[in-house]
Write an enzyme that holds these catalytic residues in place. Structure first.
Site, PDB file in Angstrom:
ATOM      1  N   CYS B 148      -7.504  -4.790   9.004  1.00 55.27           N
ATOM      2  CA  CYS B 148      -6.507  -5.132   9.980  1.00 55.27           C
ATOM      3  C   CYS B 148      -4.945  -4.599   9.370  1.00 55.27           C
ATOM      4  O   CYS B 148      -4.725  -3.473   9.101  1.00 55.27           O
ATOM      5  CB  CYS B 148      -6.554  -6.731  10.167  1.00 55.27           C
ATOM      6  SG  CYS B 148      -5.393  -7.257  11.490  1.00 55.27           S
ATOM      7  N   GLN B 149      -4.081  -5.615   9.397  1.00 56.11           N
ATOM      8  CA  GLN B 149      -2.659  -4.990   8.637  1.00 56.11           C
ATOM      9  C   GLN B 149      -2.934  -4.608   7.522  1.00 56.11           C
ATOM     10  O   GLN B 149      -2.196  -3.422   7.040  1.00 56.11           O
ATOM     11  CB  GLN B 149      -1.750  -6.339   8.865  1.00 56.11           C
ATOM     12  CG  GLN B 149      -0.456  -6.161   8.277  1.00 56.11           C
ATOM     13  CD  GLN B 149       0.144  -6.999   7.988  1.00 56.11           C
ATOM     14  OE1 GLN B 149      -0.194  -8.079   7.640  1.00 56.11           O
ATOM     15  NE2 GLN B 149       1.750  -7.058   8.538  1.00 56.11           N
TER      16      GLN B 149
END
Lengths: 381, 359
Positions: B148-149
């Site tokens: 994800c991030q």
């Protein structure tokens, strides 16, 4: 020896018996009078009563979940009770009950929209509560972010306080600030103005949601009509299926609205207005702290920033020293013999002193170079 | 035909059933203790401020790939999602695939961390963690798996330090933040990130939770819990549900300066692909990502839409780019039964192929 019932089991049993009694009585009455009854959702109320009695017996880990489930159960029961107040027991009449419920939901949302379009009307609760889910969660989330502790904003909600408070605020804001307390008065006037801005932004956001709610009602009707017209579609045979269809309609309408520029703009205004309000509140709190010779938020932030910058410099110096050490180690004549490929891969890991010792010496040297922070030998960062 | 076929007595039965499940469920809830997460044994290798670098204990029976893999998780939420429980653990799957697995836990930033920047996270903590592993294994470069991030961070890192990354795996990673279906990106366009950070310092995890929940408010705040009532008879399912709830709402606050830059440069200005992104003093150019890249996205992802991840294709400096779709959502890619069978073995195979090249 008969098995001893736990308090929870006993209460569960009692509650179910109460539900059964309620239902029997309600059915008897319906048969006798052939009329609908307006009792205010006693089933949902009984659930609330049960929860209040039992909640203290749950461990913390289960409390929140159960509280949430009971809250939803009440909404779900309310829907079911609305549907069950159908005089005759089948098919088209149940459809009539759903239509009435849908109409009631639409009416509530229309009222809510209309009230929100008035400067300080009170939005209706009841069925709108379901549609208010995002906003309600927003307010819970931010209750801790208000400028002052406690539910301060709630007391200032125009719909609770009425038009008098608003008029009072307007008068307060229109007083020109003069004299010795001019600055303080201006600060408080700014706070009040920002509070009104936030209330306005919040209402706009809520208005958008309620208008979208009306779309959901129409969507729900459309889904039912399509289902009726379709030869392939199976009829809905449970309250849960009706509820799920309603959730589908709500999510569809909301998704469409949430994709719009209008939603993003209103959402942005609401967040920004709250931040501006909170920042002004923090300024006032800082003023008070300063007057009491206490450290202010501003001062602490400055210290944190300076400390952070010092630490960044320290890291940079340490990395630089490590690089220099590596180069020195590579030049040293007593460097252990390592085959060329392995050396390329491992030259940093095999240098002398040992990898663990390097950061320590680096830290010592760094501390000499960075006078702002005293050395703490042997400790990394 | 009426679209509804339901009698009042059926309504009664349904309501009674609901009440019965709720009251019985409460008895099960009374027995719920602590919910364990992060189940695979691990040791602390390195610590710095609140950041902890772990190494998971590999199974003795497995022959390990000599190049370890470092999992870089997002700052949002906690990394134990990758090791949630015995039968739902990406970490366990990677170990079983023969990988030597490290993981960065960013910790819970507090006000003292308010000035941490993306430079501190990526060129600081992450880079130093990579160096620690490189030294331990005497390697020039290691494998990095960003989630994800954390995948976005890993991409930035690989672009700035390509010599230290042997292979890069990105999972459900946003690359193009302006795809039309990206609701989060639309919503933050009008947020004044400077005002938010200057006001709050760190950004509360609750604010992010609220934002994520309002992506699908009635499903995530309502319907999901009615589904839960159906499971209350089964203590094991209650445990699983509560474990997931714990993770969902276990949201660390976001260090203010890092949040400011992430919102402005990534979400608002889309600089990762539009260009002009700088982390600290270094420019991030995806064309510098020269190592092999495996990009895994979830087809039903409502947080990072597939198009946002797939935008990576054609923007890298490597010719060895592989894309893999997983049929599921943003969370399902770690915890679903199918994910356990598909995702970690695929990552293991892909890395193995690039560690032991076939002549």
């Amino acid at each position: 020896m008969p098995k001893q019932e736990s308090p929870a089991e006993a209460w569960a049993e009692q509650w179910q018996q109460a539900q059964r009694r309620y239902w029997d009585a309600w059915m008897d009455m319906a048969r006798e009078t052939g009329q609908q009854h307006d009792a205010a959702q006693p089933w949902a109320q009984s659930l609330e009563h049960w929860w209040k009695t039992m909640s203290g017996t749950l461990p913390d880990s289960g409390q929140d979940l159960m509280h949430h489930l009971v809250g939803l159960g009440k909404a779900y029961f309310s829907l079911a009770e609305g549907l069950a107040k159908s005089d005759t027991p089948h098919g088209d009449d149940m459809m009539g009950a759903v239509s009435r419920w849908t109409e009631q939901m639409g009416e509530t949302l229309r009222n809510m929209t209309s009230q929100l379009q008035q400067p300080f009307g009170k939005p209706p609760g009841a069925a709108a509560t379901f549609w208010d889910l995002p906003l309600d969660t927003w307010q819970r989330t931010w209750s801790a972010a208000m400028p002052f502790p406690g539910d301060w904003m709630k007391a200032l909600r125009p719909e609770d306080a009425g038009a008098d408070l608003h008029a009072g605020l307007e008068r307060f804001l229109s007083i020109p600030a003069v004299g010795y307390t001019r600055e303080a008065q201006e600060q408080h006037q700014t706070l009040a103005r920002l509070m009104l801005d936030y209330q306005q932004a919040l209402r706009e956001f809520q208005l958008g949601l309620s208008q979208s709610g009306l779309e959901a009602v129409e969507d729900f009707r459309r889904l039912l009509t399509e289902r009726a017209a379709s030869e392939d579609a199976e009829p809905l045979t449970s309250v849960r299926q009706i509820y799920d269809l309603w959730v589908d309609a709500c999510e569809n309408a909301y998704a469409t609205y949430a994709q719009s520029d209008e939603y993003a703009e209103r959402y942005g205004r609401m967040v920004n207005a709250l931040m501006a309000l909170k920042r002004q509140g923090a300024r006032l709190v800082d003023e008070q702290l300063e007057a009491m010779n206490m450290p202010t938020r501003r001062e602490v932030s400055t210290l944190q920033k300076r400390l952070h910058e010092t630490r960044r410099e320290q890291h940079a110096l340490r990395a630089e020293i490590e690089r220099l050490n590596e180069r020195l180690a590579a030049l040293a004549p007593d460097e252990p013999t390592v085959s060329r490929p392995a050396r390329a891969a491992t030259k940093r890991a095999t240098r002398k002193p040992t990898p663990k010792a390097a950061p320590k010496s680096a830290a010592k040297t760094a501390s000499k170079t960075a006078p702002k922070k005293p050395a703490r030998p042997g400790r990394r960062q | 035909m009426s679209p509804i076929d339901l009698r009042p007595d059926q309504v009664l039965e349904e309501l009674s059933g609901f009440g019965r499940k709720l009251s019985h469920g409460m008895q099960n809830l009374m027995t719920v203790g602590d919910i364990p997460t992060g189940v695979t044994p691990k040791e602390i290798i390195h610590q710095e401020d609140k950041m902890v670098l772990y190494r998971f204990q590999p199974p003795a029976s497995k022959v390990q790939n000599p190049v370890p893999v470092l999992i870089v998780y997002a700052l949002v939420n906690r990394p134990y999602m990758t090791d949630l429980q015995e039968n739902r653990s990406t970490v366990r799957g990677l170990l079983d695939a023969g990988l030597d697995v490290y993981l960065i836990d960013w910790g819970y930033p507090d006000r003292a961390d308010r000035y941490l920047t993306l430079d501190d996270y990526i060129n600081g903590y992450l880079d130093r963690a990579v160096d620690v592993i490189r030294k331990r294994h005497r390697l020039q470069a290691i494998n990095v798996l960003g989630i994800c991030q954390g995948g976005t961070f890993s991409l930035c890192y690989a672009a700035m330090h390509p010599d230290k990354v042997a292979n890069l795996v990105t999972m459900v990673t946003p690359v193009d933040f302006h795809t039309p279906d990206n609701l989060l990106s639309k919503w933050v366009r009008h947020i004044d990130a400077d005002l938010v950070v200057d006001t709050l310092g760190n950004v509360p995890g609750e604010m992010l939770n609220w934002t994520f929940l309002t992506l699908k408010p009635w499903r995530l705040m309502g319907q999901k819990y009615l589904d839960m009532v159906e499971m209350l008879d089964d203590p094991k399912q209650i445990d699983n549900f509560l474990r997931m709830e714990k993770w969902i709402f276990d949201s660390p606050d976001q260090a203010g300066e890092a949040y400011r830059q992430f919102i402005k440069d990534f979400y608002q200005q889309n600089r990762l692909i539009e260009g002009g992104l700088k982390i600290g003093e270094r420019e991030v150019d995806l064309r510098n990502v020269s190592m092999p890249v495996l990009n895994i996205y979830a087809t039903e992802d409502h947080l990072v839409p597939p198009a946002a991840s797939r935008a990576l294709k054609g923007r890298l400096g490597t010719q060895d780019y592989t894309e893999q779709a997983f049929k599921g959502g943003h969370i399902g890619i770690y915890v679903s039964g199918r994910a356990q069978k598909e995702v970690p073995p695929a990552i293991g195979r892909w890395i193995d192929e690039r560690t032991y090249p076939i002549d």
